[in-house]
Structures are given as structure tokens and as C-alpha cells.
Design an enzyme around this catalytic site. Structure first.
Site, PDB file in Angstrom:
ATOM      1  N   ARG A 156       0.841  -1.205   0.000  1.00 48.46           N
ATOM      2  CA  ARG A 156       0.000   0.000   0.000  1.00 48.46           C
ATOM      3  C   ARG A 156       0.878   1.258   0.000  1.00 48.46           C
ATOM      4  NH1 ARG A 156      -5.096   1.839   3.866  1.00 48.46           N
ATOM      5  NH2 ARG A 156      -3.739   1.357   5.616  1.00 48.46           N
ATOM      6  N   ASP A 438      -4.483   4.600  14.256  1.00 47.64           N
ATOM      7  CA  ASP A 438      -3.625   5.033  13.163  1.00 47.64           C
ATOM      8  C   ASP A 438      -4.214   6.280  12.522  1.00 47.64           C
ATOM      9  OD1 ASP A 438      -5.814   4.174  11.702  1.00 47.64           O
ATOM     10  OD2 ASP A 438      -4.783   2.505  10.729  1.00 47.64           O
TER      11      ASP A 438
END
Length: 544
Positions: A156, A438
Site C-alpha cells: 500500500r 492510526d
């Protein structure tokens, strides 16, 4: 092209990645697509301005009706290694070598190798992370399974909103995703293809089919340059923006040869409502812990539509990530409660027809694989066509009812402040109250606080207005609570608190907290110090 020197201690990694040939490749890749990257970012601004000026709401596009009505087109079938990915490990920043190796040794079917949500994009972290992927792909880690036998790597890169400050191409900072993608493909693409293990990618924060079209052009160009067959690259697009939810079929259509499906996740997607419509009272998002979950109509409609869209076109549908962490004692009540909570939410996704999902905690991999096996048949659920589902624009845009609680406000403040604190220490995630946080949870947290201040929302508890002063007072309380645990990093926490106060008081909503931080002098100057450990309030041990 200008490239900054190696970070201290990474001279070997730097020399391996930045060869004459790789720099030529990066220069050509970035200079070829740089203008188009700017165009799609300008298109985002234009769309947002148009919605604001007209007061309109998004809908399914009339101009692409023919794509949605054509029943015949399908994406190309994915390679065998992607056919069965019931449980992946999510949010794994590959610069964390120890956790990366643990994941490669785990029974998970895939690893989300994350340069985005769970990663802080310091120069050190990017180089270390890409080099660790290089080592895994070329079987340079001792006592780790061969790349063809290890969990499949789902790479990613950063999203379009991020830039790489340490590389200038034709007088401009390089787009972060092209820096990441280019290095990963140049050094690992052919080896992954030859081992029938990639190259596979996740594409973050895509807002519409034009952005998918650009990625497809990049894939085609890259495959030609590296001598790979068309369709070698496969990519899963994360539908984490409300505008993209109205263009899911078109996104699959643009990536037909390169699609590995779509992914749904709760917090970035929910935060995008504040980003696009947060100034409108009708889109006030209530306390996320009390009133927002995948069972709510707007999120359930989004998940059902994603599954139906993917399976209609032969694409895989991936669910979100379980952020909860299992306590150490498997016999404790707390362990049973956490496992039951994760089981209930993941069973909801399995029942909806997803083909897989992610967990952060490696100890959740086997229980969730068992759950998937017990409630589905075969490698995936592509045969679940969900013809029972019909989703209208109003289904996707209906906000859940509910208000704001003091606990919800405090939690959002804590996550926002501690995320900035983590970034200032070179970390992209941290642990708080039994789960991993996150940039996705930081995004929804700071979005909600900004929106509640903007609309002068009243607390359910005592009727107080959520104001900048109230937020400031609660931040002071948070700092006092955390101070005994801070030690020598107390000043950094104070800096993070001040930066959070700036973000939630902005007249105009900053599109991404990561963009805001990545352009901030405080964060940029913090990269000149040695990597520091992030504050971990209630989970001191490393969660591997």
C-alpha cells in the site's frame, strides 16, 4: 532530479535502492505522470467547490450509466494466490522489521504492507520499509518462508495527497505514491511476478474513477517499461471516500485488467462525510463510539453495495480491519469480551458476503480464519451476488441519529493528540485503551471535534457547548493524566497538543490530517533527530 543523502544508519539500504538505473526509472515515471497527478488533485478541489456552491449532493453519475447497465463486462480473474485471503494482517508498517518478520512467519494469508495509514512517512521509515520488502521478496531474511510460500504481500503506497520531500523531479517534490510504487516495482515487481506472488497493491483514498484511470495508465506504462505482461499488476482500491462510493462500478471498469477488487473500511469513509459536507448541519456525525458502526444504515448500505458491485463484476470484496487487541491472558474475561466483540463484527461482514478482512493482532488470525471457514464455503464468496440489495443515494447519505457525549469527545481528543505525538516520534500508529490507532482513527477523531466545534453542538451529559475553550480544557486534563507516563518526551506531547488545537480550530477544514502534518515545520524538523519511541499509554509491550 535531486535526492537527499541517506538518513543516518541506512547507508547500505540507500545504496541498494537508489541505483543509477532505479533513479532513471523513477525520473521517467514521475515526470511522465506528474501533471496528471496535479490534475486529479485539482479535480478534487473543483468537485468540492461545486458541491459547496450548489448545495448539491452526490449521486450515481448519468454520464456513466452505460457502464453500470452493461451486464457483460467483468474484471479479469485474479491469480491463484489472491483467490483465498480470508484473513490478512493490516496496518503493518514494514519499517518495523521485527513485526514484519513475525507477520511473514504467521498463518495469515496476506499482509497489508502499509506505507499509508499505519506508517509515518519519514525518509528513514520509507527507505527502511521499502528495503525490508526488497529483502522479503528476494528471500534475504533468514528462517523466513520463501516469498512464494509466505503470506502474500499487498503493498500500500501513500495516497495522492502525500509528497516525498526528499526527492525533487523537474524542480518539484515527488508525489509520495509514485516514489513508493516506483521503487517497489523496480526492485521487486519482476521477482514477485516470477514467483506468482504479485505485484499486488492497495490504492488508498481514491475519490473517483478518473483517479482509477490514472492508476491504470501508470500500471500499463510500468509493465511495459519493466517487461511484464499486461495485467501482471493487481490492485485493490479502498473505497474510503463517500464520493467514490457512487463510482464503484466505474472504478472497477477502469482497472479491469488490473483489479483485485474493492475494500471497505469504517473510519476514513466516515471522516470523508465531514470532509465533503461537514459544514452542513444535516451531516452532523454523532459520537462514533456510541452511534456509528457498520450496522448503521449508511455504512451497512455502503458495505452491501460494495459486495454486490464487486461480485457482479467478478471482483473480490474485502472488509475492514479489526483494531482491537487481545489481552495476554486467554483465560481472562477481558480476553473473552474482546474476542466476542471482534467475532460479532466480523461475522456481520462475512454474512454480508465479503471475501476476506484484516486484523491487526496476529493472535486474532487463527480464530478469525476458523470463523470464516465455519460460516462460508470455498476460497471466497464470489457466488454471493447479493441480488437482494438495492441501494439508493439517500441510503448512502443518511446520517445516523444521536448526539455527542463527553466520553466520546475526550476519546477523540486523546486519539488526535496522541496520533500527532506518534508522528513527531516517527511512528504511524500507537496503542490506546486496548486497540491500535492510526491515521484513519485520527482522521475521524479530529474531524468530529472540528465539526462539533463548528456547529456548537451540545453534550448529551450536561448540555455544555463543544467550544474551542472546552476542547482546550479537556486537552489540559489529558496532558495531566498522561504526564506521569511521559518522562523525557513531555515537551513533545505538549507540542502535539498545540498542533491538535490548531487543526480543530481552522476556519476551513484541512482535507487530510496527514497532509497537514506532512507540510508542518514541526514534523519536518523532527525528522532530523534519531527515531524515537512513540508514547504507549496502556500497552507497553510490543504487539507483534
Amino acid at each position: 532530479m535531486e535526492l537527499c543523502p541517506s538518513p543516518l544508519g541506512l547507508e547500505k539500504e540507500y545504496a541498494t535502492l537508489f541505483t543509477t538505473d532505479s533513479l532513471h526509472f523513477l525520473h521517467e515515471l514521475i515526470s511522465t505522470f506528474d501533471e496528471e497527478v496535479d490534475e486529479i488533485l485539482q479535480l478534487r478541489v473543483s468537485k468540492k467547490a461545486q458541491l459547496d456552491l450548489t448545495g448539491d449532493l452526490p449521486s450515481f453519475l448519468e454520464s456513466t450509466t452505460h457502464i453500470r447497465r452493461d451486464p457483460d463486462w467483468k474484471v479479469l480473474p485474479v491469480p491463484s494466490r489472491l483467490q483465498k485471503r480470508h484473513v490478512d494482517i493490516g496496518d503493518l508498517a514494514p519499517c518495523d522489521t521485527e513485526r514484519f518478520i513475525k507477520a511473514l512467519l504467521s498463518p495469515a494469508q496476506g499482509i497489508q504492507v502499509d506505507f499509508d495509514d499505519g506508517n509515518c512517512p519519514t525518509y528513514y521509515n520509507q527507505i527502511k520499509g521499502i528495503y525490508n520488502v526488497f529483502k522479503a521478496v528476494h528471500n534475504l531474511f533468514p528462517n523466513v518462508p520463501h516469498i512464494s510460500q509466505a503470506p502474500v504481500l499487498m503493498l500500500r503506497p501513500r495516497a495522492w495527497n502525500m509528497v516525498e520531500h526528499n526527492m525533487m523531479v523537474e524542480g518539484k517534490e515527488a508525489p509520495g505514491p509514485l516514489f513508493d510504487f516506483g521503487l517497489l516495482m523496480f526492485h521487486c515487481g519482476k521477482a514477485l511476478f516470477e514467483q506468482k506472488s504479485g505485484p499486488f497493491f492497495y490504492l488508498s483514498k481514491v475519490e473517483g474513477y478518473m483517479e482509477a484511470r490514472l492508476w491504470n495508465k501508470i500500471f500499463v506504462w510500468t509493465q511495459q517499461k519493466l517487461g511484464l505482461p499486461l495485467g501482471s499488476i493487481k490492485a485493490t482500491v479502498l473505497i474510503e471516500n463517500v464520493l467514490a462510493a457512487f463510482e464503484m462500478e466505474e472504478i472497477l471498469y477502469e482497472l479491469q485488467e488490473h483489479s483485485a477488487g474493492l475494500n471497505c473500511g469504517i473510519w476514513d469513509y466516515s471522516a470523508s462525510f465531514v470532509n465533503k459536507f461537514g459544514h452542513r448541519p444535516a451531516f452532523l456525525l454523532p459520537d462514533r463510539h456510541k452511534y456509528v458502526n457498520m450496522e448503521k444504515h449508511f455504512l451497512r448500505s455502503y458495505m452491501d453495495l460494495l459486495v454486490k458491485t464487486c461480485h457482479r463484476r467478478g471482483a473480490l470484496a474485502t472488509g475492514g480491519m479489526a483494531a482491537l487487541l487481545l489481552p495476554e491472558d486467554p483465560l481472562s474475561d477481558a480476553y473473552r469480551r474482546v474476542l466476542a466483540s471482534v467475532t460479532r463484527l466480523k461475522l456481520l461482514e462475512i454474512t454480508a458476503g465479503v471475501d476476506g478482512f484484516m486484523v491487526y493482532d496476529l493472535n486474532l488470525v487463527e480464530p478469525m480464519q476458523k470463523l470464516f471457514k465455519g460460516h462460508s464455503e470455498g476460497d471466497n464468496q464470489l457466488d454471493q451476488l447479493r441480488n437482494d440489495v438495492t441501494v439508493f443515494p439517500e441510503d448512502l447519505l443518511s446520517m445516523p441519529s444521536g448526539g455527542v457525549t463527553l466520553n466520546g469527545l475526550k476519546y477523540n481528543i486523546a486519539v488526535g493528540v496522541l496520533f500527532i505525538n506518534a508522528w513527531l516520534s516517527g511512528k504511524g500508529h500507537f496503542f490506546y485503551k486496548g486497540q491500535v490507532e492510526d491515521s484513519a482513527t485520527a482522521e475521524i477523531s479530529r474531524s468530529q471535534v472540528w465539526q462539533w466545534v463548528r456547529h456548537q453542538t451540545r453534550l448529551e451529559d450536561d448540555g455544555r457547548v463543544v467550544s474551542r475553550q472546552l476542547v482546550t480544557d479537556l486537552i489540559k486534563e489529558l496532558i495531566m493524566d498522561l504526564s506521569p507516563h511521559c518522562g523525557s518526551v513531555r515537551q513533545r506531547l505538549h507540542t502535539a497538543a498545540k498542533m491538535f488545537q490548531e487543526v480543530i480550530a481552522k476556519r476551513h477544514f484541512p482535507d487530510f490530517i496527514t497532509t497537514y502534518l506532512n507540510q508542518d515545520h514541526t514534523f519536518l524538523s523532527s525528522q532530523n533527530t534519531e527515531p524515537l519511541q512513540a508514547l504507549e499509554k496502556d500497552l507497553r509491550r510490543s504487539k507483534l
